[in-house]
Write an enzyme that holds these catalytic residues in place. Structure first.
Site, mmCIF file in Angstrom:
data_model
loop_
_atom_site.group_PDB
_atom_site.id
_atom_site.type_symbol
_atom_site.label_atom_id
_atom_site.label_comp_id
_atom_site.label_asym_id
_atom_site.label_seq_id
_atom_site.Cartn_x
_atom_site.Cartn_y
_atom_site.Cartn_z
ATOM 1 N N TYR A 1 6.961 -25.249 -14.714
ATOM 2 C CA TYR A 1 7.903 -24.965 -15.803
ATOM 3 C C TYR A 1 9.337 -25.144 -15.327
ATOM 4 C CZ TYR A 1 8.895 -20.266 -13.842
ATOM 5 O OH TYR A 1 9.283 -19.223 -13.042
ATOM 6 N N CYS A 2 10.244 -25.359 -16.285
ATOM 7 C CA CYS A 2 11.687 -25.373 -16.017
ATOM 8 C C CYS A 2 12.334 -24.471 -17.069
ATOM 9 C CB CYS A 2 12.255 -26.792 -16.016
ATOM 10 S SG CYS A 2 11.991 -27.747 -17.533
ATOM 11 N N TRP A 3 13.537 -24.789 -17.501
ATOM 12 C CA TRP A 3 14.242 -23.879 -18.402
ATOM 13 C C TRP A 3 13.618 -23.866 -19.803
ATOM 14 C CZ3 TRP A 3 16.338 -19.689 -19.360
ATOM 15 C CH2 TRP A 3 17.204 -19.457 -20.450
ATOM 16 N N GLY B 1 11.758 -29.154 -20.296
ATOM 17 C CA GLY B 1 12.466 -30.429 -20.357
ATOM 18 C C GLY B 1 12.070 -31.406 -19.268
ATOM 19 N N ILE C 1 10.577 -21.459 -19.330
ATOM 20 C CA ILE C 1 10.699 -20.017 -19.118
ATOM 21 C C ILE C 1 11.247 -19.309 -20.355
ATOM 22 C CG2 ILE C 1 13.043 -19.998 -18.161
ATOM 23 C CD1 ILE C 1 11.989 -17.919 -16.100
#
Length: 353
Positions: free
Chosen positions: A90-92, A95, A119
């Site tokens: 995962y990232c923000w 993306g 997240i």
């Protein structure tokens, strides 16, 4: 490329890889996630600047050039972390960073998912979960007492024995005073709320919660209003021990001889509240390494008066317990919790009929 929701991730307890920068990870991450950053803090800033100045395409080219040399390392680390089982990146917000890694891992034969919404989806789940719990009418048993009366130790033992304890200080990584962060990690509001959410989920349906009486703030952490309301109305178990016991408890908790610099910073923050005599005696005792004397002065001339003022904020019935050892305190509080818990369960059953 396979994607997965946050609910599926938490239900299946999959390995999590956080692709964001170390700085982003440090501020807030999903509990248990391992940081495997696509960019360093500096590289992330550089890509962002390139995007603003030269556009999306130039930023993508720069990003690829930064990531490419590290791909073998990314592969080896992900394989090691996951044990070659299914895992999630995962990232923000779901993306390019997590998408890029997920595609690479998939091409390399690893079973990998991208977390939908990043997240932010986890943060939304925590927020909605706490909002739901705020609407519950579960009563509270509130453990209170002067500083150094082993409230935290008693609560920890009750939690170990399966009681529905919400250890607010433990969740906030702060002991609730100017010395509250001594030898403890920094924790953000988001991290605290995530820890609180998971603890409440772990407790599940219960006739009552047990908490320590806390102020609205624990350092930089703000306690939710629904817990403060529960504290104010809850039945209060007030514990009392001799002054000598309290002094020793604080010395055993803070180990001032090992953390003199942090202790001095705390004293400096509150020294204006001391009389000239107290200020002189406290600083003299610190220099002489007579920390028992320092603690005694702080208790009698700073903490106790503040506690007595704050105690009037709570409305609930008070049960007083006195003891002279931690073992006795745990036994007495547990007995009282059992007695009050039986009453609360009975009341709850009547309401549900």
């Amino acid at each position: 490329m396979k994607t997965i929701t946050i609910n599926e991730v938490l239900d299946r307890k999959l390995t999590l890889i956080d692709a964001r920068t170390p700085a982003e990870y440090e501020k807030f991450h999903i509990p248990g996630a391992v940081n495997l950053p696509v960019f360093s803090n500096e590289e992330r800033e550089l890509v962002g600047t390139t995007y603003k100045q030269k556009g999306k395409e130039a930023a993508k080219v720069l990003g690829i050039s930064l990531i490419s040399p590290s791909l073998p390392d990314f592969y080896e680390k992900a394989k090691e972390l996951s044990g070659e089982e299914e895992f999630v990146v995962y990232c923000w917000r779901g993306g390019m960073r997590s998408k890029s890694l997920t595609v690479v891992y998939d091409m390399m034969g690893l079973s990998c998912y991208q977390l939908e919404g990043g997240i932010r989806s986890y943060r939304q789940k925590v927020t909605e979960g706490l909002e739901h719990m705020a609407n519950l009418t579960t009563p509270y048993l509130v453990l209170e007492g002067l500083t150094g009366t082993s409230k935290t130790e008693i609560l920890n033992e009750l939690e170990n024995r399966g009681y529905p304890v919400i250890d607010l200080e433990g969740l906030a990584a702060h002991r609730g005073s100017v010395f509250g962060r001594v030898n403890l990690p920094e924790r953000s509001q988001k991290e605290f709320e995530a820890e609180l959410y998971h603890r409440l989920e772990e407790i599940g349906d219960t006739a009552f919660y047990i908490i320590e009486s806390e102020s609205k703030r624990l350092g930089n952490i703000i306690i939710p209003d629904f817990i403060l309301d529960g504290k104010q109305k809850g039945t209060r178990i007030q514990v009392h021990v001799p002054l000598s016991y309290r002094i020793q408890t604080i010395l055993d908790t803070y180990h001032p001889e090992q953390h003199k610099e942090e202790i001095m910073k705390g004293i400096n923050k509150i020294e204006k509240r001391f009389s000239d005599e107290d200020r002189f005696e406290i600083y003299s005792a610190v220099e002489d390494k007579n920390y028992a004397s320092v603690v005694e002065r702080l208790l009698l001339h700073y903490y106790d008066p503040r506690y007595e003022h704050k105690a009037y904020e709570n409305e609930g019935e008070i049960v007083n317990l006195s003891f002279e050892s931690l073992e006795e305190g745990i036994r007495l509080v547990q007995n009282e919790v059992d007695r009050l818990g039986t009453m609360l369960r009975s009341e709850g059953e009547k309401v549900s009929l």
